[in-house]
Design an enzyme around this catalytic site. Structure first.
Site, mmCIF file in Angstrom:
data_model
loop_
_atom_site.group_PDB
_atom_site.id
_atom_site.type_symbol
_atom_site.label_atom_id
_atom_site.label_comp_id
_atom_site.label_asym_id
_atom_site.label_seq_id
_atom_site.Cartn_x
_atom_site.Cartn_y
_atom_site.Cartn_z
ATOM 1 N N PHE A 130 0.828 -1.350 0.028
ATOM 2 C CA PHE A 130 0.157 -0.151 -0.085
ATOM 3 C C PHE A 130 0.727 1.142 -0.183
ATOM 4 O O PHE A 130 1.662 1.477 0.867
ATOM 5 C CB PHE A 130 -1.049 0.081 1.162
ATOM 6 C CG PHE A 130 -1.625 1.304 1.029
ATOM 7 C CD1 PHE A 130 -3.038 1.408 0.248
ATOM 8 C CD2 PHE A 130 -1.380 2.292 2.015
ATOM 9 C CE1 PHE A 130 -3.730 2.440 0.387
ATOM 10 C CE2 PHE A 130 -2.275 3.588 1.790
ATOM 11 C CZ PHE A 130 -3.517 3.520 1.164
ATOM 12 N N ASP A 183 9.611 2.650 1.406
ATOM 13 C CA ASP A 183 8.346 3.280 2.011
ATOM 14 C C ASP A 183 8.347 2.917 3.664
ATOM 15 O O ASP A 183 7.808 1.802 3.887
ATOM 16 C CB ASP A 183 7.179 3.016 1.428
ATOM 17 C CG ASP A 183 5.809 3.540 1.812
ATOM 18 O OD1 ASP A 183 5.879 4.229 3.086
ATOM 19 O OD2 ASP A 183 4.787 3.612 1.129
ATOM 20 N N LYS A 207 3.166 9.138 8.597
ATOM 21 C CA LYS A 207 2.214 8.580 10.167
ATOM 22 C C LYS A 207 2.849 9.015 11.193
ATOM 23 O O LYS A 207 2.397 9.975 12.020
ATOM 24 C CB LYS A 207 2.013 7.148 9.573
ATOM 25 C CG LYS A 207 1.137 6.771 8.657
ATOM 26 C CD LYS A 207 0.690 5.407 8.688
ATOM 27 C CE LYS A 207 -0.619 5.030 8.102
ATOM 28 N NZ LYS A 207 -0.328 4.678 6.650
#
Ligand SMILES: *Cc1c(COP(=O)(O)O)cnc(C)c1O
Length: 399
Positions: free
Chosen positions: A138, A223, A252
């Site tokens: 993702f 990532d 995040k």
């Protein structure tokens, strides 16, 4: 009759997420309260975001002080927290690679998908367009990041997306070697896959990815949006592999709840984006960068790297003790577990009923990504309730 908050939500917000489970009104540490005053232990942390929990005094103070001093300046001007945060992130990257990160530079944005968008554009500046990405990965929801995300349900309604992307099975180094050519601009991998329910690649996979990309002159891009900033017990999840990447994307946990994304490029990749190639109005905002500096400072001061490791091990062992859990994966406080039945939605609902927030990324998988400040009593309360949560969800022991 006055409308309820959920009714008002349904009438006023686009239905992109389905109905919210709760309306939350307050948080403190790893605890949150809903509109009816019910208290929950938050074992999801806003999906790996609230590293310091809710209302951490150091974060509140940093944001408040910065906002009182200087809020937004635009990128015609620089601010001190922006520069200090870039320097601090570079220092952590250099440290994580044992000094193997020459000339790193940072681009700030406001979210994970934007951090990836900037990195994706940067890869185009190599003169190549081919990108190799893992299945089940993702990477975000904007058109560029979506082009790099394999999940058909997310992609299909928005085709055509930017092309020349090859998807390979995650963890399969031979498949990666077969997909990468001298035309490949970059290989993009999560060091651990988060949204997929926490997949840990085989030992040596990231090192092979480094060899393969180096051999073909392609960039290696990690990532770390979900895994970075102490989540796995290290500043970056790749640290353990001993590999130095060319590109790192963060978001995040970095702002502890204040929106921020960061794209870090190492070595010659650091100079690929030139004036006019990319931009943002809010990225590098003084308040967001001051928040991130506070998060990094507290992680260091309170040794939350160690805390994530210790608490994570206790949580993994604790949930695994129930025979209805067939596998537990992850590192630090990014934990995925498999149930013996496709009951993760029921288990998540039963946990909520009993005052615990957890997450069900796939039909049989549960994910935990609690604040790094989760207390020992909260851990023990959850583990004590865990068998009863599985009972309430109707999960039966495998015979
Ligand atoms: C959450 C996530 C993103 C997207 O971040 P947003 O802030 O939601 O845009 C990208 N990559 C990974 C690995 C993520 O976990």
């Amino acid at each position: 009759m006055t409308a309820t908050w959920p009714e008002r939500y349904a009438a006023s917000l686009m239905n992109t997420f389905g109905p919210p489970k709760l309306v939350l009104t307050r948080g403190e540490g790893a605890h949150v309260w809903d509109e009816h005053g019910k208290e929950y232990v938050d074992l999801l942390g806003g999906i790996a975001v609230n590293a310091l929990g809710h209302g951490h005094p150091a974060l509140v103070e940093a944001v408040t002080d910065q906002l009182k001093t200087l809020g937004h300046v635009s990128n015609f001007f620089a601010s001190r927290p922006q520069i200090e945060l870039a320097e601090k992130l570079i220092e952590l990257v250099v440290e994580s690679t044992g000094g193997g990160a020459p000339g790193a530079k940072v681009f700030f944005s406001n979210s994970g998908t934007e951090a990836n968008e900037a990195a994706f554009k940067l890869t185009r500046r190599t003169g190549r367009t081919h990108v190799v990405v893992a299945e089940n990965a993702f990477h975000g929801r904007t058109m560029g990041a979506l082009a790099l995300t394999a999940k058909e349900a997310y992609r299909a309604p928005f085709e055509p997306l930017p092309g020349n992307v090859t998807f390979v099975p995650y963890g399969d180094a031979d498949a990666l070697a077969a997909a990468v050519t001298d035309e490949t601009a970059a290989v993009l991998l999560e060091p651990l896959q988060g949204e997929a329910g926490v997949n840990v690649p085989p030992q040596g996979y990231l090192a092979r990815a480094r060899e393969i990309t180096t051999e073909h002159g392609a960039l290696l891009w990690f990532d770390e949006i979900q895994t970075g900033i102490a989540r796995t017990g290290a500043w970056f999840a790749y640290t353990e592999s001993g590999v130095t990447p060319d590109l790192i994307t963060l978001a995040k946990g970095l702002g502890g709840g204040i929106p921020i994304g960061a794209t870090i490029a190492l070595g010659s990749a650091a100079d690929l984006l030139e004036p006019g190639n990319h931009g943002t109005t809010f990225g590098g905002n003084p308040v967001a960068t001051a928040a991130a500096l506070a998060v990094l400072h507290v992680i260091e001061k309170d040794d939350l790297l160690q805390r994530a490791t210790t608490v994570g091990a206790r949580l993994r062992d604790g949930v695994a003790a129930d025979p209805r859990v067939t596998e537990v994966r992850g590192r630090g406080l990014l934990i995925g577990l498999d149930l013996c039945a496709d009951a993760s939605a029921e288990v998540t609902a039963a946990a909520l009923e009993q005052g615990f927030i957890i997450n069900n990324p796939t039909p049989n998988r549960i994910r935990l990504a609690p604040p790094l400040v989760l207390s020992d009593p909260d851990v023990e309360a959850f583990l004590a309730a865990w068998p009863a949560i599985l009972d309430a969800a109707g999960v039966e022991s495998p015979s």
